[in-house]
Design an enzyme around this catalytic site. Structure first.
Site, PDB file in Angstrom:
ATOM      1  N   PHE A 180       0.837  -1.195   0.000  1.00  0.00           N
ATOM      2  CA  PHE A 180       0.000   0.000   0.000  1.00  0.00           C
ATOM      3  C   PHE A 180       0.869   1.241   0.000  1.00  0.00           C
ATOM      4  CE2 PHE A 180       0.858  -0.797   4.430  1.00  0.00           C
ATOM      5  CZ  PHE A 180       0.982   0.469   5.010  1.00  0.00           C
ATOM      6  N   CYS A 181       0.258   2.339  -0.401  1.00  0.00           N
ATOM      7  CA  CYS A 181       0.935   3.639  -0.402  1.00  0.00           C
ATOM      8  C   CYS A 181      -0.110   4.681   0.008  1.00  0.00           C
ATOM      9  CB  CYS A 181       1.551   3.947  -1.768  1.00  0.00           C
ATOM     10  SG  CYS A 181       0.353   4.111  -3.101  1.00  0.00           S
ATOM     11  N   HIS A 182       0.075   5.899  -0.427  1.00  0.00           N
ATOM     12  CA  HIS A 182      -0.860   6.960  -0.064  1.00  0.00           C
ATOM     13  C   HIS A 182      -2.189   6.812  -0.801  1.00  0.00           C
ATOM     14  CE1 HIS A 182      -2.207  10.867   1.321  1.00  0.00           C
ATOM     15  NE2 HIS A 182      -2.511  11.163   0.076  1.00  0.00           N
ATOM     16  N   ILE A 213      -3.743   4.286   1.673  1.00  0.00           N
ATOM     17  CA  ILE A 213      -4.022   4.511   3.092  1.00  0.00           C
ATOM     18  C   ILE A 213      -5.059   5.618   3.289  1.00  0.00           C
ATOM     19  CG2 ILE A 213      -2.198   6.173   3.645  1.00  0.00           C
ATOM     20  CD1 ILE A 213      -1.642   4.291   6.153  1.00  0.00           C
TER      21      ILE A 213
END
Length: 109
Positions: A76-78, A105
């Site tokens: 996952f990332c932003h 996220i």
């Protein structure tokens, strides 16, 4: 045409999941949870048990080699773009099961 078949093959190994399904997947003890954001983003808060592997780091592909290829990887990332890139790198490196947090996220919280 070969480029399109290459991308199609990647999609079969990468599953983009909504936060509820992602939460279910990462509850598995054998799933490797990877936060591909920067160290600064990671320091502002991450998902419990997530390991930092900054996708923009020059060492990213070397860090991937330290993961267990026999276990699924959840990334996952932003917002989901960097983690999808990371997922494609994981496929290229031979990981058979990769999960991407759709929306990143931002949608987790």
């Amino acid at each position: 045409m070969a480029v399109f078949s290459f991308l199609k093959n990647h999609k079969s190994q990468i599953q983009s999941l909504n936060p509820a399904d992602f939460k279910t997947i990462i509850a598995g003890k054998d799933v490797q949870l990877i936060d591909v954001r920067t160290a600064q983003e990671y320091a502002q808060g991450t998902i419990n048990r997530a390991r930092l592997m900054d996708v923009s780091s020059m060492d990213f592909e070397q860090e991937i080699e330290k993961l267990d290829k026999s276990c699924p990887v959840a990334v996952f990332c932003h917002s989901g773009a960097r983690s999808m890139y990371a997922a494609k790198v994981l496929v290229k490196k031979g990981f058979p099961a990769i999960y991407n947090l759709r929306g990143g996220i931002v949608f987790w919280k």
